[in-house]
Write an enzyme that holds these catalytic residues in place. Sequence first.
Site, PDB file in Angstrom:
ATOM      1  N   ASN A  77       0.875  -1.180   0.000  1.00  0.00           N
ATOM      2  CA  ASN A  77       0.000   0.000   0.000  1.00  0.00           C
ATOM      3  C   ASN A  77       0.913   1.232   0.000  1.00  0.00           C
ATOM      4  OD1 ASN A  77      -1.786   2.056   0.515  1.00  0.00           O
ATOM      5  ND2 ASN A  77      -2.743   1.076   2.297  1.00  0.00           N
TER       6      ASN A  77
ATOM      7  N   ARG B 115      -2.543  -1.861  -3.492  1.00  0.00           N
ATOM      8  CA  ARG B 115      -3.724  -1.015  -3.312  1.00  0.00           C
ATOM      9  C   ARG B 115      -3.581   0.221  -4.197  1.00  0.00           C
ATOM     10  NH1 ARG B 115      -5.159   3.238   1.254  1.00  0.00           N
ATOM     11  NH2 ARG B 115      -7.287   3.635   0.618  1.00  0.00           N
TER      12      ARG B 115
ATOM     13  N   HIS C 202     -12.880   3.323  -0.299  1.00  0.00           N
ATOM     14  CA  HIS C 202     -12.926   2.311   0.770  1.00  0.00           C
ATOM     15  C   HIS C 202     -13.622   1.036   0.294  1.00  0.00           C
ATOM     16  CE1 HIS C 202     -12.856   5.770   3.923  1.00  0.00           C
ATOM     17  NE2 HIS C 202     -11.639   5.273   3.791  1.00  0.00           N
TER      18      HIS C 202
ATOM     19  N   GLY D 211     -12.780   5.580   9.923  1.00  0.00           N
ATOM     20  CA  GLY D 211     -11.376   5.654  10.347  1.00  0.00           C
ATOM     21  C   GLY D 211     -10.984   7.115  10.386  1.00  0.00           C
TER      22      GLY D 211
ATOM     23  N   ARG E  77     -10.946  16.133   7.074  1.00  0.00           N
ATOM     24  CA  ARG E  77     -11.730  16.506   5.890  1.00  0.00           C
ATOM     25  C   ARG E  77     -13.138  16.949   6.297  1.00  0.00           C
ATOM     26  NH1 ARG E  77     -10.607  11.050   2.652  1.00  0.00           N
ATOM     27  NH2 ARG E  77      -8.869  10.679   4.043  1.00  0.00           N
TER      28      ARG E  77
ATOM     29  N   LEU F  21     -10.120  11.420  16.918  1.00  0.00           N
ATOM     30  CA  LEU F  21     -11.374  11.420  17.670  1.00  0.00           C
ATOM     31  C   LEU F  21     -11.172  11.067  19.148  1.00  0.00           C
ATOM     32  CD1 LEU F  21     -14.442  11.784  17.558  1.00  0.00           C
ATOM     33  CD2 LEU F  21     -14.638   9.380  16.969  1.00  0.00           C
ATOM     34  N   ARG F  22     -10.165  10.221  19.433  1.00  0.00           N
ATOM     35  CA  ARG F  22      -9.913   9.876  20.844  1.00  0.00           C
ATOM     36  C   ARG F  22      -9.617  11.130  21.658  1.00  0.00           C
ATOM     37  NH1 ARG F  22      -5.975   5.142  19.041  1.00  0.00           N
ATOM     38  NH2 ARG F  22      -5.594   6.785  17.542  1.00  0.00           N
TER      39      ARG F  22
ATOM     40  N   GLU G 143      -8.296  -4.867   5.186  1.00  0.00           N
ATOM     41  CA  GLU G 143      -8.149  -4.538   3.771  1.00  0.00           C
ATOM     42  C   GLU G 143      -6.982  -5.305   3.141  1.00  0.00           C
ATOM     43  OE1 GLU G 143      -8.497  -0.426   5.180  1.00  0.00           O
ATOM     44  OE2 GLU G 143      -9.366   0.020   3.230  1.00  0.00           O
TER      45      GLU G 143
HETATM   46  P1  ADP Z   1      -7.157   5.036   8.667  1.00  0.00           P
HETATM   47  O1  ADP Z   1      -8.331   5.706   8.033  1.00  0.00           O
HETATM   48  O2  ADP Z   1      -5.957   5.905   8.741  1.00  0.00           O
HETATM   49  O3  ADP Z   1      -6.897   3.635   8.160  1.00  0.00           O
HETATM   50  P2  ADP Z   1      -8.045   3.761  11.124  1.00  0.00           P
HETATM   51  O4  ADP Z   1      -9.131   2.950  10.567  1.00  0.00           O
HETATM   52  O5  ADP Z   1      -6.862   3.065  11.680  1.00  0.00           O
HETATM   53  O6  ADP Z   1      -7.569   4.921  10.174  1.00  0.00           O
HETATM   54  O7  ADP Z   1      -8.669   4.679  12.275  1.00  0.00           O
HETATM   55  C1  ADP Z   1      -7.865   5.562  12.972  1.00  0.00           C
HETATM   56  C2  ADP Z   1      -8.716   6.456  13.803  1.00  0.00           C
HETATM   57  O8  ADP Z   1      -9.539   5.684  14.675  1.00  0.00           O
HETATM   58  C3  ADP Z   1      -7.897   7.345  14.717  1.00  0.00           C
HETATM   59  O9  ADP Z   1      -7.605   8.565  14.124  1.00  0.00           O
HETATM   60  C4  ADP Z   1      -8.810   7.537  15.901  1.00  0.00           C
HETATM   61  O10 ADP Z   1      -9.460   8.782  15.760  1.00  0.00           O
HETATM   62  C5  ADP Z   1      -9.863   6.479  15.789  1.00  0.00           C
HETATM   63  N1  ADP Z   1      -9.966   5.659  16.990  1.00  0.00           N
HETATM   64  C6  ADP Z   1      -9.258   4.576  17.340  1.00  0.00           C
HETATM   65  N2  ADP Z   1      -9.653   4.107  18.544  1.00  0.00           N
HETATM   66  C7  ADP Z   1     -10.635   4.921  18.970  1.00  0.00           C
HETATM   67  C8  ADP Z   1     -11.461   4.974  20.143  1.00  0.00           C
HETATM   68  N3  ADP Z   1     -11.350   4.084  21.121  1.00  0.00           N
HETATM   69  N4  ADP Z   1     -12.371   5.965  20.226  1.00  0.00           N
HETATM   70  C9  ADP Z   1     -12.498   6.867  19.246  1.00  0.00           C
HETATM   71  N5  ADP Z   1     -11.767   6.870  18.126  1.00  0.00           N
HETATM   72  C10 ADP Z   1     -10.839   5.909  17.984  1.00  0.00           C
END
Ligand code: ADP
Length: 433
Positions: free
Chosen positions: A8, A127, A216, A246, A277, A319-320, A420
């Site tokens: 990827n 990818r 996606h 994500g 975004r 988001l965390r 993926e």
């Molecule tokens: P990508 O789109 O880069 O592949 P991921 O699917 O790995 O991303 O998702 C990453 C995002 O998931 C992080 O930016 C985070 O905001 C979110 N995330 C992961 N764990 C949690 C959680 N427990 N609560 C809220 N958001 C979370």
Amino acid sequence: MTAVLVVNSGSSSFKYQLIEMDSETTLASGLVERIGELMGQASHTVMAGVSRTGVTETVDVSAADAAASVSLHTSVSLVTETPYPESSTERELPIPDHTAGFAVMLEAFREHGPSLVEHVPVAVGHRVVHGGARFHEPTVITESVERDIDELSGLAPLHNPGALQGITAAIEAFPAVPHVAIFDTAFHQTLPPEAFTYAINADLAERFRIRRYGFHGTSHGFVARAAAEYLERPVEDVNQIVLHLGNGGSVCAVRAGRSVETSMGMTPLEGLVMGTRSGDIDPGVLFHLHRRAGLDVDELDVLLNRGSGLLGLTGRGDLRDVIVAADSGDGPSQLAIDVYVHRLKGYVGSYYAQLGRVDVISFTAGVGENSALVRARALEGLEALGIRIDPERNASRVRGPRRISADDSAVTVLVIPTNEELEIARQTLSKVG
Ligand code: ADP
């Protein structure tokens, strides 16, 4: 043993996984990044249970042992699950281009395993984000396919050029095996015209290939099939809404295993509120910002793609962090979460209407798999549509596919971890036989 290497690539990095396809297990994975910068970084992880020479240790568990006491069980599962610990290595060195990056990767396999001589990949799966309307299935990469991917860079300037650099370098590194392109857009090639057509001047749209493509797709397809499997129903019989949340996020309505509507459009900017975004926005805002704030087109591009979404609303793109700030009373963070779930719920309602009947809603990706808060809030108050989440099941942190809806919920709500890389490997293998 049959192995597939999944790659990827972005413009300054690439991720890889070597997957053993008989058992569908990842043998090793890695990330090569900061390509072209003064100092590059490369990490390589050999999965637990994979020895340096690539021979997977098997542990003999006799029937008598397996049926024995709890304490014996514990020691048995410890032994079988981790005959070796997972091992990771990291290096810092200049990596001028993708070709140098693949040399670093090959060296990591040689030094730390598993041996690529024992696990020769039968194919490399790449990818590729944008396949336009041209690619609707896994495609063996030839020179003409490379030209087409290059030509599609006009539609995905941030993504396709990086993928192409990775493809070129990977072909140099593995000249003797087929390379297969798996497109994020391919799963959405089944969108009907009424879903993919923008209501703008038709000639312009045709000349500049302006339509909705969706992204996606590899994840949406994987999750839709996994959800049908979980329900033990043929995918053809099931109407689904898949929420891939994500850093980027998109929603997909799936009828009989085919994508019929999705929230990302010509580019991955449309739709949900994302990490950086904006998702949906009145295009009039752009005219206004241009005329009144003097932003030019590149500044607007950066603003909407990289400086908006959660980051724009709160200064935090993860988001965390936004949830932590909201919990401690930060007003903008509370509003950002409200906006995020409001948009999400709107899409669920819209796709429910488009499908007419929904059997299953699945959450996936970083947010979807981990945030009980987002899942609960996105679907709260939808009992009249037959959607009822069970709070205890939703709060459980069990891994793997699981049901979070209540027993009396007409619509089944699932959490399905996406994979993926595995899906790319599966499609690659199915293409090369
Ligand atoms: P990508 O789109 O880069 O592949 P991921 O699917 O790995 O991303 O998702 C990453 C995002 O998931 C992080 O930016 C985070 O905001 C979110 N995330 C992961 N764990 C949690 C959680 N427990 N609560 C809220 N958001 C979370």
